[in-house]
Design an enzyme around this catalytic site. Structure first.
Site, PDB file in Angstrom:
ATOM      1  CB  THR A  28      -0.963   0.011   1.201  1.00  0.00           C
ATOM      2  OG1 THR A  28      -0.214  -0.264   2.397  1.00  0.00           O
ATOM      3  CG2 THR A  28      -2.041  -1.045   1.038  1.00  0.00           C
ATOM      4  N   GLY A  29       2.150   1.182   0.044  1.00  0.00           N
ATOM      5  CA  GLY A  29       2.994   2.360  -0.127  1.00  0.00           C
ATOM      6  C   GLY A  29       2.985   3.318   1.051  1.00  0.00           C
ATOM      7  CG  HIS A  47      40.102   9.355 -23.340  1.00  0.00           C
ATOM      8  ND1 HIS A  47      40.230  10.149 -22.220  1.00  0.00           N
ATOM      9  CD2 HIS A  47      40.387  10.148 -24.402  1.00  0.00           C
ATOM     10  CE1 HIS A  47      40.599  11.364 -22.592  1.00  0.00           C
ATOM     11  NE2 HIS A  47      40.691  11.387 -23.914  1.00  0.00           N
TER      12      HIS A  47
END
Length: 464
Positions: free
Chosen positions: A144-145, A446
């Protein structure tokens, strides 16, 4: 008894919850996916997708103003915040549609409503039309965060206090934005709105920004933000806020130098997040919560109730989308693969999306020394990296911490252009258990920013 039974119930749709129900259904399970809000959770709707979309707009405005440094003539730069908001909304809508299309899977039922436990393996869902459904399953996953924390500040209930969700819906640029909190969220929005053209003041209760970082990293971040015109107050405790007339607000803070009043057009709170567990009635199921409201889990993400799991922000700990996804990996392995994957010893990287980015992985220097480890530390200013010089992105530095006896890489901070990407190279080296000498002697292309890792790790050769 439930009115309807499933093999698995997943409550919520964060990063992990976006994939697990689909995979379970493909694996032959009958799955109910319950969502009370917008599909996709915080990341899609109010977190990563919208904020990083707006960060990109802010960076472009900043780079446009620097055109003269590169021999490129530009006119006056201004920001149409409503257009920035519309671009953000378009990105969010696309992400939602992409997620919704994944749910067209046999065996997967999407139930739109708010879930609450009525027993260890039963859930009641309040539907939008006033009806309820009682469903049950032997396996339930809580996903459910979390949500922004409201400030416990006198007068805040009478003032329109913005948070990380509501500030992204502004259509007009704040004249002066005051942000409470000097963590990741506060700094990302602070720099963003400063680059959009707002005056910005960040009020931090602690003695420095980004309190989890080493002092030198925090100090360099503060210097970068101040160089762009952001006002930063540290060791400043907000005491009260009130209307100041004309739609403005007045914030009173206590500082080491006494009381200070700040008038602004907008006030934002970025003091952290709280888990979304209040509506779940977890006590009805016997699910234990920690003091901060997060769901208590073991290393296998199982709660105090066998067969009930939690994943993502709701279980507490670092609130990162990639951590939620790794929770999904663990549950996928254990529920579908018959394995015993766990969270033990996992390396959790993160990036603060200020510009330049701060990429972090492993231990800080402070953490290593507090553990009593003998360490060696190397730093390389970005101004010593050829690619950074060529692109005019020389702010910040790379920093590595290694074990003094073994040469094992313990952690790193990369504050520089694409700092998160460079940090990831170090993370992969840590996953492969490479020593610092391997990084010093590697052949990097490089001129890339990552080429600076040669010089950073070669510095350990000259240390005792």
């Amino acid at each position: 008894m439930a009115d309807e039974n499933y093999d698995v119930i997943v409550i919520g749709t964060s990063q992990g919850g976006r994939f697990l129900p689909v995979d379970l259904a493909k694996g032959g399970r009958r799955v109910a996916l319950v969502e009370r809000g917008s599909l996709g959770g915080v990341c899609v709707n109010t977190g990563c997708t919208p904020t990083k979309t707006m960060v990109a707009s802010a960076r472009l405005a900043y780079q446009a103003r620097r055109g003269g440094e590169y021999g490129v003539r530009t006119g006056p730069v201004s920001v149409d915040l409503a257009a920035v908001r519309e671009r953000k909304r378009t990105m969010v809508a696309g992400a939602r549609e992409n997620y919704a299309s994944r749910l067209a899977q046999d065996g997967l039922d999407l139930i739109e409503g708010e879930a609450r436990f009525t027993g260890p393996k039963t859930v009641e869902v309040a539907l939008g039309d006033g009806r309820t459904r009682e469903i049950g399953a032997p396996v339930i996953v809580i996903d459910t965060g979390s949500r922004p924390r409201r400030p416990a500040l006198a007068g805040a209930e009478d003032i329109a206090v913005l948070d990380s969700t509501s500030i992204m819906e502004l259509g007009d640029l704040p004249e002066h934005l005051v942000i409470l909190g000097g963590g990741y969220i506060g700094l990302e929005f602070g720099q963003m709105f400063r680059r959009f053209g707002s005056e910005v003041t960040i009020v931090q209760t602690g003695p420095r920004l980004l309190m989890a970082e080493d002092d030198d990293v925090s100090d360099e971040v503060a210097a970068i933000l101040r160089d762009e015109g952001t006002t930063i107050l540290t060791s400043a405790t907000p005491e009260r806020v009130e209307e100041a007339g004309g739609g403005r607000v007045r914030l009173t803070v206590r500082t080491p130098n006494g009381e200070q009043r700040i008038e602004a057009s907008h006030l934002m709170s970025a003091i952290g997040r709280v888990p979304n567990t209040e509506a779940l009635t977890t006590a009805e199921a016997g699910i234990r919560l920690r003091g901060n409201g997060s769901v208590e889990v073991d290393e296998f993400l199982e709660t105090s109730v066998p067969g009930v799991y939690a994943m993502g922000d709701v279980k507490g700990g670092p609130a990162f989308t990639h951590l939620s996804y790794d929770d999904y990996r663990i549950l996928h392995a254990n529920l579908l693969g018959g394995r015993k994957a766990s969270t033990r010893d996992r390396i959790v990287p993160y990036t603060v999306f200020i510009d330049p980015q701060l990429g972090r992985v492993g231990m800080t220097e402070r953490q290593a020394r507090e553990q009593g480890r003998a360490v060696r530390v190397a730093k390389l200013p970005m101004s010593s990296v050829i690619r950074a010089l060529e692109t005019g992105e020389t702010r910040g530095f790379m920093k590595a911490v290694v074990d003094a006896d073994t040469g094992e890489i313990l952690g790193a901070a990369v504050l520089g252009a694409e700092g998160g990407e460079i940090m990831t190279v170090i993370q992969v080296a840590m996953l492969g258990k490479l020593r610092c000498t391997a990084m010093a002697n590697a052949v990097f292309t490089h001129p890339l920013l990552a080429e600076g890792l040669n010089s950073l790790f070669a510095a350990f050769d000259g240390q005792d």
